[in-house]
Design a protein around this motif. Structure first.
Motif, short mmCIF file in Angstrom:
data_model
loop_
_atom_site.label_atom_id
_atom_site.label_comp_id
_atom_site.label_asym_id
_atom_site.label_seq_id
_atom_site.Cartn_x
_atom_site.Cartn_y
_atom_site.Cartn_z
N CYS A 1 9.09 91.42 50.31
CA CYS A 1 9.02 91.63 48.68
C CYS A 1 8.23 92.78 48.62
CB CYS A 1 9.94 91.22 48.10
SG CYS A 1 9.21 92.10 46.27
N GLY A 2 8.15 94.13 48.22
CA GLY A 2 7.21 94.84 47.96
C GLY A 2 7.24 96.19 48.36
N ALA B 1 5.44 95.14 43.98
CA ALA B 1 6.91 95.73 44.69
C ALA B 1 6.84 97.21 43.16
CB ALA B 1 7.13 95.02 43.72
N LEU B 2 7.49 97.97 43.88
CA LEU B 2 7.39 99.34 42.84
C LEU B 2 8.62 99.50 42.49
CD1 LEU B 2 5.70 101.82 42.54
CD2 LEU B 2 6.98 102.85 44.77
N GLU B 3 8.69 100.30 40.93
CA GLU B 3 9.96 99.94 39.88
C GLU B 3 10.18 101.38 39.80
OE1 GLU B 3 10.74 97.72 37.09
OE2 GLU B 3 12.20 98.13 36.38
N TYR C 1 6.54 92.08 33.58
CA TYR C 1 7.14 91.16 34.34
C TYR C 1 6.51 91.49 35.84
CZ TYR C 1 9.95 95.22 34.17
OH TYR C 1 10.61 96.35 34.63
N ARG C 2 6.63 90.15 36.46
CA ARG C 2 6.76 89.78 38.12
C ARG C 2 7.87 89.87 38.60
NH1 ARG C 2 3.79 84.11 37.79
NH2 ARG C 2 5.38 83.87 36.75
N ALA C 3 7.96 89.69 40.16
CA ALA C 3 9.05 90.27 40.74
C ALA C 3 8.80 88.75 41.80
CB ALA C 3 9.15 91.07 41.77
N TYR C 4 9.71 88.34 41.87
CA TYR C 4 9.77 86.97 43.27
C TYR C 4 10.23 87.75 44.24
CZ TYR C 4 11.87 82.72 44.89
OH TYR C 4 11.39 81.36 45.29
N GLU C 5 9.52 87.18 45.20
CA GLU C 5 9.59 87.19 46.74
C GLU C 5 10.80 85.88 47.84
OE1 GLU C 5 9.93 87.96 50.17
OE2 GLU C 5 8.96 86.11 50.27
N PRO C 6 11.39 86.30 47.66
CA PRO C 6 12.09 85.54 48.18
C PRO C 6 12.31 84.24 49.42
CG PRO C 6 13.34 86.90 48.26
CD PRO C 6 11.98 87.42 47.62
N TRP D 1 5.39 85.30 43.53
CA TRP D 1 5.33 85.53 42.32
C TRP D 1 4.75 87.24 42.73
CZ3 TRP D 1 9.48 85.60 39.54
CH2 TRP D 1 10.21 84.34 39.20
N VAL E 1 4.42 93.98 39.65
CA VAL E 1 5.68 95.23 39.89
C VAL E 1 4.23 96.70 39.39
CG1 VAL E 1 7.50 96.22 38.87
CG2 VAL E 1 7.62 93.75 39.41
N SER F 1 5.21 79.76 43.95
CA SER F 1 5.71 80.10 42.97
C SER F 1 5.43 78.85 41.95
CB SER F 1 7.14 80.32 43.16
OG SER F 1 8.00 79.35 43.31
N ASN G 1 17.65 81.58 46.80
CA ASN G 1 17.01 81.13 47.83
C ASN G 1 16.63 79.84 48.08
OD1 ASN G 1 14.89 81.00 45.93
ND2 ASN G 1 13.51 81.36 47.99
N ASP H 1 12.47 96.68 46.31
CA ASP H 1 13.56 95.82 47.39
C ASP H 1 12.32 94.65 48.09
OD1 ASP H 1 13.91 96.81 49.99
OD2 ASP H 1 12.13 98.49 50.61
N ALA I 1 13.19 90.06 43.41
CA ALA I 1 14.31 90.00 41.84
C ALA I 1 12.98 90.25 41.07
CB ALA I 1 15.13 88.73 41.90
#
Lengths: 202, 230
Positions: free
Chosen positions: A96-97, A115-117, A150-155, A160, A163, A188, B139, B152, B155
């Motif tokens: 993610c990112g 990560a870009l929003e 806030y952050r983004a979660y990279e699964p 994290w 953003v 995480s 996950n 992208d 979440a």
């Protein structure tokens, strides 16, 4: 007391006799009602009308892009005033990112993975102007916007990531070299701090 | 006297059972503009988590006890953004499809709202939950309601129920024999165990990936030796 007993029976006996039947726990087999390992029923078992089947079919893809007449990134887009960062698009498979971002005076070793929003109605992500997301790989931009609270979660890597909310950008062209530094990879969350305590009843 | 006790017992048994809620949660779809060119491309069809939840609702309705209700919680923002991309009114379609099985979606926009919706005290207004099932991206660590929708391949934090968030869900919101299932990918590898430890109710989850591509209820992906575990 002598009066109470007949009175009680007068109320109780009709309540028992006219009570609705107790509901059955399940009409299906035990394995269906209380599955140890759920075995989802196939979709075909649920018969639907032809109209319903028609509705539920996946529709042909209609991806709407902020396309320009020519497939290229605009030199400038959105709100391009205020604080800015230099950004380099870096693609990492299954991660993610968007890429790396840094202030002018910083080196790329100090850059942050983000990560870009995009901002609806103001500035979409730069690659949405191109036919494919990877078409601006290793391109540099000047970004205008802010870091999100806030952050983004990279699964895939379970991390994290920061953003960045993009308000505008200027295209700086292809980078001189690819950034080969790996993106962050810390977990995480730490060890399970609930392992030695009871469940969360309160 | 013995007769009285028997009669009183029969009355007690015949009293209406306390109603409970069956909660189905539908996460949101990814955007195709992020996913279209990926090798492992998600959510070609926007309604995977809607159709699966409604299929399950039809199954569960057969066993529903008198007074019990199915509550359908739908993560709204991802359907709104996917609707803009596909140029279709998905919220209207969701409501129409729900109506066909007698369900009205209750929308939530972030995890705080979801936690509030799951907070129950056993009163008539907030009956306890006897069953909870999740349909969406996940996950082993979390449920991701907006996977690959605003950013992208990931979440956003307010839209993720991470294992560290589970302490915000109380076990007392559930009946003592409540059953929980997560139909997302990999939930059985850690999320289920943490749920059991923190919420205090067992949760069935998948070891490996789940596949919604054939419509209806998800299946364990072929190719890897997946299984459903507590």
């Amino acid at each position: 007391m002598g009066l109470l007993i007949p009175l009680f029976l007068w109320v109780a006996i009709p309540a028992v006799l006219f009570a609705p039947p107790l509901p059955l726990r399940s009409l299906s087999s035990p394995t269906e009602s209380n599955p140890v390992t759920p075995t989802p029923a196939p979709a075909q078992e649920v018969r639907e009308s032809e109209e319903e089947e028609e509705i539920r079919k996946p529709v042909e893809e209609k991806v709407v892009r902020a396309t320009l007449p020519a497939a290229h990134t605009p030199a400038k887009h959105g709100e391009t005033d205020g604080e800015s960062w230099v950004a380099q698009r870096t693609m990492v498979e299954d991660y993610c990112g968007w890429g790396w971002i840094k202030k002018d005076k910083e080196s790329w070793r100090q850059a942050r993975w983000v990560a870009l929003e995009g901002t609806a109605g103001i500035c979409p992500l730069p690659h949405t102007f191109l036919p494919r997301p990877e078409d601006d790989k290793n391109y540099q931009y000047r970004f205008y916007g802010t870091f999100a609270p806030y952050r983004a979660y990279e699964p895939q890597a379970d991390v994290w990531v920061d953003v960045f909310i993009l308000k505008g950008f200027m295209s700086l062209g292809p980078a001189k070299e690819e950034i080969r530094r790996p993106p962050p990879a810390q977990a995480s969350s730490g060890v399970n701090r609930f392992a030695e305590r009871g469940a969360n009843f309160r | 006297m013995r007769f009285l006790v028997i009669v009183a017992g029969l009355i007690f048994v015949s009293l209406p059972l306390q109603a409970h809620d069956v909660v189905l949660i539908s996460g949101g779809p990814a955007l195709r503009s992020f996913e279209k060119y990926k090798k492992a491309s998600h959510d070609k069809y926007w309604g995977n988590f809607i159709d699966s939840a409604l299929t399950r609702a039809e199954e569960l309705k057969k066993d529903l006890k008198p007074g019990d209700e199915i509550v359908w919680l739908v993560f709204r923002p991802s359907y709104t953004s996917r609707a803009a991309e596909d140029q279709q009114d998905f919220l209207k379609i969701i409501e129409e499809r729900g109506g066909k099985v007698g369900l009205t979606p209750t929308y939530f926009d972030n995890k705080s709202q979801l936690f509030a919706l799951l907070r129950r005290d056993g009163s008539k207004e907030k009956p306890r939950i006897s069953r909870l099932e999740y349909f969406g991206h996940s996950n082993k660590k979390c449920w991701m309601f907006d996977y690959s929708n605003r950013v992208d391949g990931g979440a956003l934090e307010p839209l993720v129920v991470h294992v560290d968030d589970l302490e915000k869900i109380t076990g007392s919101s559930f009946t003592s024999n409540a059953e929980c299932v997560s139909y997302g990918c990999h939930s059985g590898e850690e999320f289920s165990q943490r749920w059991r430890m923190i919420v205090g109710r067992p949760m069935v989850g998948a070891v490996g990936k789940t596949d919604y591509s054939e419509g209806g209820m998800p299946k364990l992906s072929n190719g890897k030796e997946g299984s459903w575990v507590y």
